[in-house]
Design a protein around this motif. Structure first.
Motif, short mmCIF file in Angstrom:
data_model
loop_
_atom_site.label_atom_id
_atom_site.label_comp_id
_atom_site.label_asym_id
_atom_site.label_seq_id
_atom_site.Cartn_x
_atom_site.Cartn_y
_atom_site.Cartn_z
N SER A 260 4.26 26.88 -4.06
CA SER A 260 3.19 27.21 -5.00
C SER A 260 1.81 26.92 -4.39
O SER A 260 0.86 27.65 -4.61
CB SER A 260 3.36 26.46 -6.32
N THR A 261 1.72 25.85 -3.60
CA THR A 261 0.46 25.51 -2.94
C THR A 261 0.13 26.56 -1.88
O THR A 261 -1.02 26.98 -1.73
CB THR A 261 0.55 24.11 -2.30
N ILE A 262 1.14 26.99 -1.14
CA ILE A 262 0.94 28.00 -0.10
C ILE A 262 0.52 29.33 -0.74
O ILE A 262 -0.40 30.00 -0.25
CB ILE A 262 2.22 28.19 0.74
N LYS A 263 1.13 29.69 -1.87
CA LYS A 263 0.76 30.91 -2.58
C LYS A 263 -0.69 30.82 -3.07
O LYS A 263 -1.46 31.77 -2.96
CB LYS A 263 1.70 31.16 -3.77
N LEU A 264 -1.04 29.67 -3.61
CA LEU A 264 -2.40 29.45 -4.12
C LEU A 264 -3.42 29.55 -2.98
O LEU A 264 -4.47 30.17 -3.13
CB LEU A 264 -2.49 28.08 -4.82
N LEU A 265 -3.11 28.96 -1.84
CA LEU A 265 -4.00 29.05 -0.68
C LEU A 265 -4.11 30.49 -0.19
O LEU A 265 -5.19 30.95 0.21
CB LEU A 265 -3.51 28.15 0.46
N GLY A 266 -3.02 31.23 -0.22
CA GLY A 266 -3.01 32.64 0.17
C GLY A 266 -3.90 33.47 -0.74
O GLY A 266 -4.69 34.31 -0.28
N VAL A 267 -3.76 33.24 -2.05
CA VAL A 267 -4.59 33.96 -3.02
C VAL A 267 -6.06 33.60 -2.81
O VAL A 267 -6.94 34.47 -2.81
CB VAL A 267 -4.14 33.64 -4.47
#
Length: 172
Positions: free
Chosen positions: A4-11
């Motif tokens: 979820s953190t990686i997705k948030l950073l990607g967004v």
């Protein structure tokens, strides 16, 4: 790191890149608008300069023609010549407002000359030159109107965001 953190950073990264691209596009389009407005102001100044120069070229010929008919009034004619020279000097130095002051003075002197000496109105060449000078006067007034409009548009653009920020960055 969690997914979820990686997705948030990607967004966040994608949104950041999109924002930077949009800011870049706004900067480029605003710069283009400012350049176009500056070009319009410069073109208007050139039109004023050309129109005044055209009129200035006719004045000595008009004076020469007038001297043939009213040679006793050389002081008036020398005054016209002097004012014409002052206008040319102002234009050469880019002082358009000062040139306009002398321009108004020249116009009044010419009008007085026309009406004080009706014998001049009988001279065909003098009348032709007078007509050309009057056409130049119309061109000057039209060019001044264009210049005022262009300068107003440029100044109004500088009062708007983001143009004022871009203008400061570019030194306008």
């Amino acid at each position: 790191m969690k997914k979820s953190t990686i997705k948030l950073l990607g967004v966040f990264l994608i949104v950041s890149v999109l924002c930077v691209c949009e800011i870049r596009n706004v900067f480029i389009s605003t710069k283009s608008e400012l350049v176009e407005l500056i070009k319009n102001v410069a073109m208007s100044q050139s039109k004023i300069q050309l129109s005044i120069q055209s009129r200035s070229d006719y004045i000595p010929r008009l004076i020469e023609e007038a001297e043939k008919n009213i040679s006793s009034q050389t002081e008036i004619l020398k005054d016209l010549e002097s004012i014409n020279t002052q206008i040319a000097n102002c234009i050469d130095l880019g002082r358009f407002m000062e040139a306009e002051k002398y321009n108004n003075k020249l116009t009044l002197k010419l009008e007085n000359l026309y009406y004080m000496y009706p014998v001049l109105m009988e001279n065909e060449k003098f009348c032709e030159l007078r007509k050309k000078i009057e056409e130049c006067e119309k061109d000057i007034n039209s060019a001044i109107g264009e210049y005022n409009t262009s300068a107003k548009e440029f100044n109004m653009k500088l009062d708007q965001i983001p143009a004022n920020i871009v203008a400061k960055m570019l030194g306008y």
